[in-house]
Scaffold this active site. Structure first.
Site, mmCIF file in Angstrom:
data_model
loop_
_atom_site.group_PDB
_atom_site.id
_atom_site.type_symbol
_atom_site.label_atom_id
_atom_site.label_comp_id
_atom_site.label_asym_id
_atom_site.label_seq_id
_atom_site.Cartn_x
_atom_site.Cartn_y
_atom_site.Cartn_z
ATOM 1 N N ASP A 89 -23.586 -9.582 57.321
ATOM 2 C CA ASP A 89 -22.403 -9.059 56.643
ATOM 3 C C ASP A 89 -22.848 -7.992 55.653
ATOM 4 O OD1 ASP A 89 -20.504 -10.732 57.900
ATOM 5 O OD2 ASP A 89 -20.894 -12.345 56.478
ATOM 6 N N ASP A 106 -15.687 -8.663 62.037
ATOM 7 C CA ASP A 106 -14.589 -9.349 61.351
ATOM 8 C C ASP A 106 -13.341 -8.464 61.308
ATOM 9 O OD1 ASP A 106 -16.354 -11.475 60.820
ATOM 10 O OD2 ASP A 106 -16.940 -10.623 58.891
#
EC number: 3.4.23.36
Length: 165
Positions: free
Chosen positions: A121, A137
């Site tokens: 991330d 995402d």
């Protein structure tokens, strides 16, 4: 093979490609620091938006953290969506895009889970204290938005055909 589902496959390939390319860029330009050390971060807009290299071994917002079933769940979701793309009916455009973005997002994070054991991330909206996330995402959320819009659009078309008393 005819390209009757070009939007499905195009959105899937675009999203998984963008996800994996951006994650590769992050791994080449940032240092992964494990807690308690502070993560490597680059502020684009100080205290608003940063690139911050962290990993997540759970699903969205670290749900199912440390679950050995999560990589298999990602794999099964991808397999189901690929099957839908190959053998399912030709959906309207918004549904094609929605399922394609879902596939791309699930595949992007699934690749990380299977090969790295965790998901990379790096998108960090500090202004609203949102959890750090990635392009996969975003693709999943765009896919869901497309499917919601497709459902709303088809219900509007259906209500127009229904005669009013």
């Amino acid at each position: 093979m005819r390209w009757k589902k070009l939007l499905f496959w195009g959105s899937a390939l675009l999203s998984v490609g963008a996800d994996q390319l951006t994650k590769f860029w992050v791994t080449q330009n940032f240092e992964l620091r494990r807690p308690p050390a502070q993560p490597d971060t680059w502020p684009l807009i100080q205290n608003v938006f940063h690139f911050t290299y962290v990993t997540n071994d759970g699903a969205a917002f670290s749900l199912f953290k440390d679950s050995p079933l999560l990589p298999w769940l990602s794999f099964l979701v991808c397999l189901g969506l690929i099957g839908l793309g190959l053998f399912g009916p030709r959906f309207p455009q918004w549904e094609q895009a929605g399922y394609g973005f879902l596939l791309g997002g699930a595949a992007g994070n699934g690749i990380d889970r299977i090969f790295l054991g965790e998901v990379i991330d790096f998108l960090d909206f500090r202004l609203i204290q949102f959890p750090v996330f990635n392009i996969a995402d975003i693709s999943i959320n765009v896919g869901l938005a497309c499917l919601i819009f497709a459902t709303w659009q088809s219900s509007r078309k259906g209500s127009r055909k229904t005669p009013t008393p």
